[in-house]
Write a protein that holds these residues in place. Structure first.
Motif, PDB file in Angstrom:
ATOM      1  N   PRO A  31       3.078   8.690  -3.930  1.00 20.86           N
ATOM      2  CA  PRO A  31       2.664   7.805  -2.836  1.00 20.86           C
ATOM      3  C   PRO A  31       3.725   7.750  -1.735  1.00 20.86           C
ATOM      4  CG  PRO A  31       3.164   6.534  -4.822  1.00 20.86           C
ATOM      5  CD  PRO A  31       3.269   7.975  -5.196  1.00 20.86           C
ATOM      6  N   CYS A  32       3.293   8.025  -0.508  1.00 19.85           N
ATOM      7  CA  CYS A  32       4.220   8.052   0.624  1.00 19.85           C
ATOM      8  C   CYS A  32       4.144   6.737   1.391  1.00 19.85           C
ATOM      9  CB  CYS A  32       3.854   9.241   1.514  1.00 19.85           C
ATOM     10  SG  CYS A  32       4.775   9.302   3.036  1.00 19.85           S
ATOM     11  N   ILE A  33       2.939   6.326   1.712  1.00 24.26           N
ATOM     12  CA  ILE A  33       2.770   5.121   2.533  1.00 24.26           C
ATOM     13  C   ILE A  33       1.362   4.554   2.295  1.00 24.26           C
ATOM     14  CG2 ILE A  33       1.956   6.368   4.615  1.00 24.26           C
ATOM     15  CD1 ILE A  33       4.592   3.708   5.008  1.00 24.26           C
ATOM     16  N   VAL A  34       1.250   3.249   2.466  1.00 27.13           N
ATOM     17  CA  VAL A  34      -0.046   2.571   2.292  1.00 27.13           C
ATOM     18  C   VAL A  34      -0.482   2.051   3.663  1.00 27.13           C
ATOM     19  CG1 VAL A  34      -1.228   0.641   1.129  1.00 27.13           C
ATOM     20  CG2 VAL A  34       0.637   1.843  -0.048  1.00 27.13           C
ATOM     21  N   VAL A  35      -1.781   2.074   3.925  1.00 24.81           N
ATOM     22  CA  VAL A  35      -2.306   1.451   5.149  1.00 24.81           C
ATOM     23  C   VAL A  35      -3.436   0.520   4.740  1.00 24.81           C
ATOM     24  CG1 VAL A  35      -3.252   1.831   7.458  1.00 24.81           C
ATOM     25  CG2 VAL A  35      -1.928   3.650   6.369  1.00 24.81           C
ATOM     26  N   SER A  36      -3.340  -0.754   5.145  1.00 26.79           N
ATOM     27  CA  SER A  36      -4.479  -1.639   4.894  1.00 26.79           C
ATOM     28  C   SER A  36      -5.368  -1.611   6.132  1.00 26.79           C
ATOM     29  CB  SER A  36      -4.018  -3.063   4.564  1.00 26.79           C
ATOM     30  OG  SER A  36      -3.466  -3.704   5.698  1.00 26.79           O
ATOM     31  N   LEU A  37      -6.670  -1.644   5.907  1.00 22.46           N
ATOM     32  CA  LEU A  37      -7.643  -1.581   6.996  1.00 22.46           C
ATOM     33  C   LEU A  37      -8.609  -2.747   6.872  1.00 22.46           C
ATOM     34  CD1 LEU A  37      -8.502   2.243   6.713  1.00 22.46           C
ATOM     35  CD2 LEU A  37      -7.080   1.188   8.478  1.00 22.46           C
ATOM     36  N   GLY A  38      -9.001  -3.289   8.012  1.00 26.13           N
ATOM     37  CA  GLY A  38      -9.943  -4.404   7.968  1.00 26.13           C
ATOM     38  C   GLY A  38     -10.479  -4.719   9.358  1.00 26.13           C
ATOM     39  N   LEU A  39     -11.282  -5.763   9.409  1.00 29.72           N
ATOM     40  CA  LEU A  39     -11.867  -6.167  10.698  1.00 29.72           C
ATOM     41  C   LEU A  39     -11.212  -7.465  11.154  1.00 29.72           C
ATOM     42  CD1 LEU A  39     -15.566  -5.401   9.711  1.00 29.72           C
ATOM     43  CD2 LEU A  39     -14.081  -4.009  11.161  1.00 29.72           C
TER      44      LEU A  39
END
Ligand SMILES: Cc1cc2nc3c(=O)[nH]c(=O)nc-3n(C[C@H](O)[C@H](O)[C@H](O)COP(=O)(O)O)c2cc1C
Length: 197
Positions: A169-177
């Motif tokens: 795992p390099c990096i996490v991105v959270s996505l949302g509205l």
């Protein structure tokens, strides 16, 4: 405002999302464009893992950051650690090269075969960060807000994902509205960062 200028001025790290979920198809479109990111030797040394369930557990792994547990989807960008000229992954890429296959393989041999796993991970991670920048900007262009998450327990995340040791795992991105307005950008001035020789 120009399209790209609008994205650069207004994309921001969102830390409060609505409970409404993003359509899976929109997430796929974001990843489908992100995968066009350039990479060294065109190796595309990444995988994008989308997580839409068990986000509470992922949030815990990311040191209890609520913008992870409360997001719609999270993407973990994984760096490949198996960049060796003899690996199946590289052989498959080599097959797609009509010309220069031998040169390609000898380049990989000279670049990768002598590197340790940590060095290979570092090399692949540089490319993953390029994909990361594109991902958050593409997401913004599609009305999806994001937060880059570098704060996570790597050992726990590796265990949680359980994808084998050729991916790290390099990096996490959270996505949302979110309907929240973009906050004012706080950045150094051009003079502070530009050295013109
Ligand atoms: C490599 C990297 C790691 C980051 N890790 C976190 C993180 O763990 N949690 C968080 O809330 N923000 C994280 N951020 C977001 C930064 O804090 C944010 O991009 C910066 O403050 C600039 O704000 P902006 O994105 O709203 O323009 C990270 C950003 C980058 C590039």
């Amino acid at each position: 405002m120009e399209y790209i200028e609008n994205i650069m001025q207004n994309r921001y790290s969102c830390r409060e999302y609505k409970t409404k979920k993003i359509d899976d198809e929109v997430i796929k479109e974001i990843i489908n464009l992100t995968r066009l990111t350039p990479s060294s030797l065109a190796l595309e040394p990444w995988k994008f893992v989308v997580i839409s369930k068990n986000l509470d557990k992922l949030g815990e792994i990311c040191y209890n950051q609520s913008q992870v547990s409360n997001c719609s989807h999270a993407v973990v960008i994984m760096a490949r650690t198996d960049l060796k000229s003899t690996d199946e992954y590289i052989m498959n890429i080599a097959k797609t090269r009509l010309r220069g296959r031998d040169k390609f393989l000898s380049m990989i041999a000279s670049k990768a075969d002598k590197k340790s796993k940590d060095e290979l991970e570092g090399y692949a991670s540089l490319q993953c960060y390029m994909a990361l920048a594109n991902l958050v900007n593409i997401a913004y262009s599609k009305g999806v807000k994001s937060c880059i998450i570098g704060g996570f327990d790597k050992e726990k995340l590796t265990k949680f994902l359980n994808l084998g040791d050729h991916l790290s795992p390099c990096i996490v991105v959270s996505l949302g509205l979110s309907d929240k307005e973009s906050p004012k950008k706080i950045r150094k001035s051009l003079e502070d960062v530009l050295i013109w020789k």
